[in-house]
Scaffold this motif. Structure first.
Motif, short mmCIF file in Angstrom:
data_model
loop_
_atom_site.label_atom_id
_atom_site.label_comp_id
_atom_site.label_asym_id
_atom_site.label_seq_id
_atom_site.Cartn_x
_atom_site.Cartn_y
_atom_site.Cartn_z
N ASN A 69 30.63 23.08 38.79
CA ASN A 69 30.37 24.27 39.60
C ASN A 69 29.67 25.31 38.71
OD1 ASN A 69 30.41 26.57 41.22
ND2 ASN A 69 32.40 26.09 42.08
N PRO A 70 28.43 25.65 39.00
CA PRO A 70 27.70 26.61 38.16
C PRO A 70 28.35 28.00 38.13
CG PRO A 70 26.20 25.48 39.64
CD PRO A 70 27.58 25.09 40.04
N PHE A 71 29.12 28.36 39.15
CA PHE A 71 29.76 29.66 39.19
C PHE A 71 30.86 29.79 38.13
CE2 PHE A 71 32.37 32.97 41.40
CZ PHE A 71 31.41 33.97 41.34
N GLY A 72 31.26 28.68 37.52
CA GLY A 72 32.27 28.70 36.46
C GLY A 72 31.83 29.54 35.27
N PHE A 73 30.53 29.61 35.02
CA PHE A 73 30.03 30.44 33.92
C PHE A 73 30.29 31.92 34.19
CE2 PHE A 73 27.66 26.53 33.38
CZ PHE A 73 27.74 26.34 32.00
N VAL A 74 30.14 32.32 35.43
CA VAL A 74 30.41 33.72 35.80
C VAL A 74 31.89 34.02 35.67
CG1 VAL A 74 30.29 35.38 37.69
CG2 VAL A 74 28.41 33.76 37.34
N ILE A 75 32.74 33.13 36.16
CA ILE A 75 34.18 33.33 36.08
C ILE A 75 34.64 33.39 34.63
CG2 ILE A 75 36.43 32.31 36.62
CD1 ILE A 75 34.98 33.52 39.04
N HIS A 76 34.12 32.49 33.80
CA HIS A 76 34.49 32.46 32.38
C HIS A 76 34.05 33.75 31.69
CE1 HIS A 76 35.12 30.82 28.35
NE2 HIS A 76 35.88 29.92 28.95
N ALA A 77 32.87 34.23 31.99
CA ALA A 77 32.38 35.48 31.40
C ALA A 77 33.22 36.67 31.86
CB ALA A 77 30.91 35.70 31.77
N LEU A 78 33.62 36.69 33.12
CA LEU A 78 34.48 37.77 33.62
C LEU A 78 35.85 37.75 32.95
CD1 LEU A 78 33.68 37.78 37.45
CD2 LEU A 78 33.13 39.55 35.77
N LEU A 79 36.41 36.58 32.77
CA LEU A 79 37.71 36.48 32.10
C LEU A 79 37.62 36.98 30.66
CD1 LEU A 79 38.87 33.00 33.42
CD2 LEU A 79 39.92 35.21 33.94
N LEU A 80 36.56 36.58 29.97
CA LEU A 80 36.39 37.06 28.59
C LEU A 80 36.16 38.56 28.53
CD1 LEU A 80 34.21 34.26 26.97
CD2 LEU A 80 36.57 34.84 26.45
N SER A 81 35.42 39.10 29.47
CA SER A 81 35.16 40.54 29.45
C SER A 81 36.42 41.34 29.76
CB SER A 81 34.03 40.91 30.41
OG SER A 81 34.42 40.65 31.74
N VAL A 82 37.26 40.86 30.67
CA VAL A 82 38.53 41.54 30.95
C VAL A 82 39.43 41.50 29.72
CG1 VAL A 82 40.69 41.34 32.27
CG2 VAL A 82 38.50 41.23 33.44
N LEU A 83 39.42 40.38 29.03
CA LEU A 83 40.27 40.23 27.85
C LEU A 83 39.79 41.07 26.68
CD1 LEU A 83 42.74 38.69 26.82
CD2 LEU A 83 41.19 36.90 26.06
N LEU A 84 38.47 41.16 26.49
CA LEU A 84 37.91 41.84 25.32
C LEU A 84 37.53 43.29 25.58
CD1 LEU A 84 35.70 38.95 23.94
CD2 LEU A 84 37.97 39.65 23.18
N TRP A 85 37.66 43.78 26.80
CA TRP A 85 37.23 45.14 27.12
C TRP A 85 37.88 46.20 26.25
CZ3 TRP A 85 33.19 46.85 29.59
CH2 TRP A 85 33.13 48.19 29.92
#
Length: 93
Positions: A69-85
């Motif tokens: 699923n190509p949308f997995g890249f968006v989800i993974h980036a969002l998870l990392l950004s929430v964690l590293l914000w």
């Protein structure tokens, strides 16, 4: 409602999801028997393969992730950004 969905809660959930995606491989996930969305609408499901895609990205299998699923890249980036914000907010005042 703000106390229920606070900053720390979101970070804990993001950390848990990312740790789970590192722990499990796409092959270790149970097979998908049927998708209710697809069976009801006869359309491709936007969520099918999303978990496998995020797990593949965590294991650096980017081609497999795109195939799931190509949308997995968006989800993974969002998870990392929430964690590293918080770290980014402190580094860049």
């Amino acid at each position: 409602m703000r106390k229920l969905i606070g900053r720390w809660y979101c970070q804990i959930v993001a950390l848990a999801v990312l740790l789970a995606s590192v722990t499990f491989t796409p092959a270790s996930l149970p097979p998908v028997e049927s998708c209710y969305f697809r069976s009801l609408t006869q359309l491709p499901c936007p969520g099918c393969g999303l978990t496998r895609s995020v797990c593949s990205i965590s294991h650096a299998r980017f081609g497999d992730a795109w195939g799931h699923n190509p949308f997995g890249f968006v989800i993974h980036a969002l998870l990392l950004s929430v964690l590293l914000w918080p770290l980014l907010a402190r580094a860049c005042p």
